[in-house]
Scaffold this motif. Structure first.
Motif, PDB file in Angstrom:
ATOM      1  N   ASP A  32     -38.743  20.878 -49.018  1.00  0.00           N
ATOM      2  CA  ASP A  32     -38.060  21.955 -48.310  1.00  0.00           C
ATOM      3  C   ASP A  32     -37.505  22.959 -49.322  1.00  0.00           C
ATOM      4  OD1 ASP A  32     -35.869  20.653 -49.421  1.00  0.00           O
ATOM      5  OD2 ASP A  32     -35.078  19.939 -47.502  1.00  0.00           O
ATOM      6  N   SER A  33     -36.828  23.978 -48.841  1.00  0.00           N
ATOM      7  CA  SER A  33     -36.336  25.024 -49.738  1.00  0.00           C
ATOM      8  C   SER A  33     -35.281  24.497 -50.712  1.00  0.00           C
ATOM      9  CB  SER A  33     -35.793  26.217 -48.949  1.00  0.00           C
ATOM     10  OG  SER A  33     -34.735  25.815 -48.095  1.00  0.00           O
ATOM     11  N   LEU A  52     -36.902  24.671 -56.127  1.00  0.00           N
ATOM     12  CA  LEU A  52     -36.634  25.086 -57.505  1.00  0.00           C
ATOM     13  C   LEU A  52     -36.244  23.908 -58.397  1.00  0.00           C
ATOM     14  CD1 LEU A  52     -34.741  28.453 -56.914  1.00  0.00           C
ATOM     15  CD2 LEU A  52     -37.149  28.105 -57.533  1.00  0.00           C
ATOM     16  N   ILE A  53     -35.545  22.911 -57.853  1.00  0.00           N
ATOM     17  CA  ILE A  53     -35.139  21.786 -58.691  1.00  0.00           C
ATOM     18  C   ILE A  53     -36.301  20.831 -58.981  1.00  0.00           C
ATOM     19  CG2 ILE A  53     -32.713  21.922 -58.043  1.00  0.00           C
ATOM     20  CD1 ILE A  53     -33.145  19.510 -56.223  1.00  0.00           C
ATOM     21  N   SER A  54     -37.416  21.011 -58.286  1.00  0.00           N
ATOM     22  CA  SER A  54     -38.620  20.205 -58.554  1.00  0.00           C
ATOM     23  C   SER A  54     -39.663  21.005 -59.311  1.00  0.00           C
ATOM     24  CB  SER A  54     -39.212  19.708 -57.225  1.00  0.00           C
ATOM     25  OG  SER A  54     -38.274  18.929 -56.518  1.00  0.00           O
ATOM     26  N   TYR A  55     -39.321  22.208 -59.733  1.00  0.00           N
ATOM     27  CA  TYR A  55     -40.264  23.146 -60.339  1.00  0.00           C
ATOM     28  C   TYR A  55     -40.955  22.545 -61.558  1.00  0.00           C
ATOM     29  CZ  TYR A  55     -41.849  28.000 -60.397  1.00  0.00           C
ATOM     30  OH  TYR A  55     -42.592  29.141 -60.285  1.00  0.00           O
ATOM     31  N   ASP A  56     -42.135  23.035 -61.844  1.00  0.00           N
ATOM     32  CA  ASP A  56     -42.963  22.480 -62.923  1.00  0.00           C
ATOM     33  C   ASP A  56     -42.844  23.223 -64.240  1.00  0.00           C
ATOM     34  OD1 ASP A  56     -44.227  24.806 -62.059  1.00  0.00           O
ATOM     35  OD2 ASP A  56     -46.234  23.960 -62.177  1.00  0.00           O
ATOM     36  N   SER A  58     -29.231  31.079 -55.630  1.00  0.00           N
ATOM     37  CA  SER A  58     -28.190  30.929 -54.612  1.00  0.00           C
ATOM     38  C   SER A  58     -28.784  30.195 -53.421  1.00  0.00           C
ATOM     39  CB  SER A  58     -27.667  32.293 -54.165  1.00  0.00           C
ATOM     40  OG  SER A  58     -27.142  33.005 -55.276  1.00  0.00           O
ATOM     41  N   TYR A  59     -28.145  29.078 -53.060  1.00  0.00           N
ATOM     42  CA  TYR A  59     -28.631  28.234 -51.967  1.00  0.00           C
ATOM     43  C   TYR A  59     -27.828  28.512 -50.709  1.00  0.00           C
ATOM     44  CZ  TYR A  59     -31.390  25.612 -55.315  1.00  0.00           C
ATOM     45  OH  TYR A  59     -32.326  25.250 -56.248  1.00  0.00           O
ATOM     46  N   TYR A  60     -28.560  28.695 -49.611  1.00  0.00           N
ATOM     47  CA  TYR A  60     -27.967  28.930 -48.302  1.00  0.00           C
ATOM     48  C   TYR A  60     -28.612  27.966 -47.311  1.00  0.00           C
ATOM     49  CZ  TYR A  60     -26.594  33.238 -50.630  1.00  0.00           C
ATOM     50  OH  TYR A  60     -26.086  34.145 -51.523  1.00  0.00           O
ATOM     51  N   GLU A  61     -28.140  27.951 -46.112  1.00  0.00           N
ATOM     52  CA  GLU A  61     -28.703  27.089 -45.066  1.00  0.00           C
ATOM     53  C   GLU A  61     -30.140  27.521 -44.765  1.00  0.00           C
ATOM     54  OE1 GLU A  61     -28.809  23.915 -42.611  1.00  0.00           O
ATOM     55  OE2 GLU A  61     -26.993  24.485 -43.706  1.00  0.00           O
ATOM     56  N   GLY A  62     -31.105  26.731 -45.231  1.00  0.00           N
ATOM     57  CA  GLY A  62     -32.510  26.978 -44.917  1.00  0.00           C
ATOM     58  C   GLY A  62     -33.260  27.918 -45.848  1.00  0.00           C
ATOM     59  N   TYR A  63     -32.587  28.450 -46.870  1.00  0.00           N
ATOM     60  CA  TYR A  63     -33.311  29.313 -47.799  1.00  0.00           C
ATOM     61  C   TYR A  63     -32.597  29.387 -49.143  1.00  0.00           C
ATOM     62  CZ  TYR A  63     -30.019  33.138 -46.696  1.00  0.00           C
ATOM     63  OH  TYR A  63     -28.902  33.915 -46.532  1.00  0.00           O
ATOM     64  N   VAL A  64     -33.350  29.851 -50.127  1.00  0.00           N
ATOM     65  CA  VAL A  64     -32.839  30.025 -51.484  1.00  0.00           C
ATOM     66  C   VAL A  64     -33.164  31.440 -51.926  1.00  0.00           C
ATOM     67  CG1 VAL A  64     -33.001  29.253 -53.883  1.00  0.00           C
ATOM     68  CG2 VAL A  64     -33.298  27.605 -52.035  1.00  0.00           C
ATOM     69  N   GLU A  65     -32.191  32.098 -52.540  1.00  0.00           N
ATOM     70  CA  GLU A  65     -32.429  33.410 -53.143  1.00  0.00           C
ATOM     71  C   GLU A  65     -32.403  33.247 -54.656  1.00  0.00           C
ATOM     72  OE1 GLU A  65     -30.658  36.477 -49.812  1.00  0.00           O
ATOM     73  OE2 GLU A  65     -29.456  36.059 -51.573  1.00  0.00           O
ATOM     74  N   PHE A  86     -36.298  37.190 -55.185  1.00  0.00           N
ATOM     75  CA  PHE A  86     -37.121  36.315 -54.349  1.00  0.00           C
ATOM     76  C   PHE A  86     -36.240  35.678 -53.287  1.00  0.00           C
ATOM     77  CE2 PHE A  86     -38.967  36.277 -58.575  1.00  0.00           C
ATOM     78  CZ  PHE A  86     -40.306  36.497 -58.332  1.00  0.00           C
ATOM     79  N   CYS A  87     -36.830  35.438 -52.132  1.00  0.00           N
ATOM     80  CA  CYS A  87     -36.196  34.635 -51.102  1.00  0.00           C
ATOM     81  C   CYS A  87     -37.243  33.626 -50.644  1.00  0.00           C
ATOM     82  CB  CYS A  87     -35.733  35.489 -49.926  1.00  0.00           C
ATOM     83  SG  CYS A  87     -34.957  34.503 -48.618  1.00  0.00           S
ATOM     84  N   PHE A  88     -36.902  32.339 -50.751  1.00  0.00           N
ATOM     85  CA  PHE A  88     -37.790  31.258 -50.327  1.00  0.00           C
ATOM     86  C   PHE A  88     -37.178  30.639 -49.073  1.00  0.00           C
ATOM     87  CE2 PHE A  88     -38.128  31.613 -54.940  1.00  0.00           C
ATOM     88  CZ  PHE A  88     -39.494  31.787 -55.086  1.00  0.00           C
ATOM     89  N   LYS A  89     -37.921  30.751 -47.956  1.00  0.00           N
ATOM     90  CA  LYS A  89     -37.383  30.304 -46.672  1.00  0.00           C
ATOM     91  C   LYS A  89     -38.446  29.553 -45.894  1.00  0.00           C
ATOM     92  CE  LYS A  89     -35.048  31.996 -42.570  1.00  0.00           C
ATOM     93  NZ  LYS A  89     -34.501  33.144 -41.874  1.00  0.00           N
TER      94      LYS A  89
END
Length: 171
Positions: A74-75, A79-83, A95-102, A158-161
């Motif tokens: 999930d979002s 990033l914490i599993s990035y290669d 920046s982590y939010y409910e359901g997405y990361v900026e 970037f926004c990952f959602k």
């Protein structure tokens, strides 16, 4: 010192080493330029497809890394599993939010190298494709919005959602 005793893989102390990130950016720009010069729009599209396929492959690997840690893809775990290790040649704030990361990058060695070479038009073929492709490979429902670019905005955002695909059944 006898010239026969020089160590061939040591960089002289007075020379600045070139990082693998810098080398990658330079190589990519030259390959993309050749493809575009030779084949025009078809060359650019081929480069973008290659970057997409590379990104999807990386994203699948990142999903495996999350799984190995016992985490969902999930979002929150993207990033914490990035290669790719973040060297000091990159600078970002996550920046982590409910359901997405900026994510906002204030420094990127890739963009910097493309700009130093005057090859932004080739570098953008990488920059526009890589993060959406990695996100897709990680999880097809993870969308990447990339609104700002170094070439025009002096930063990348970037926004990952996670979003359900249209037509997906509701739970």
């Amino acid at each position: 010192m006898n010239d026969n005793n020089k160590v061939s893989n040591k960089i002289a102390d007075d020379l600045q080493p070139v990082s693998m990130y810098q080398m990658f950016a330079r190589m990519f720009a030259h390959l993309a330029k050749e493809a575009v010069d030779e084949f025009g729009d078809k060359g650019a599209e081929a480069i973008k497809r290659g970057v997409w396929n590379f990104g999807v492959e990386r994203g699948k690997g990142i999903a495996k890394r999350a799984f190995a840690r016992g985490k969902p893809n999930d979002s929150d775990n993207y990033l914490i599993s990035y290669d790719m290790d973040r060297s000091d040649e990159f600078e970002s704030t996550d920046s982590y939010y409910e359901g997405y990361v900026e994510q906002v990058f204030s420094r990127c060695v890739f963009a910097s190298e493309f700009q130093k070479m005057g090859m932004e038009q080739y570098g953008i073929l990488y920059c526009e494709m890589i993060d959406p492709a990695i996100a897709y490979g990680y999880n097809p429902d993870l969308k990447c919005r990339h609104d700002k670019h170094f070439f025009t905005d002096n930063k990348c955002t970037f926004c990952f959602k996670l979003e359900k695909e249209k037509g997906a059944a509701d739970e």
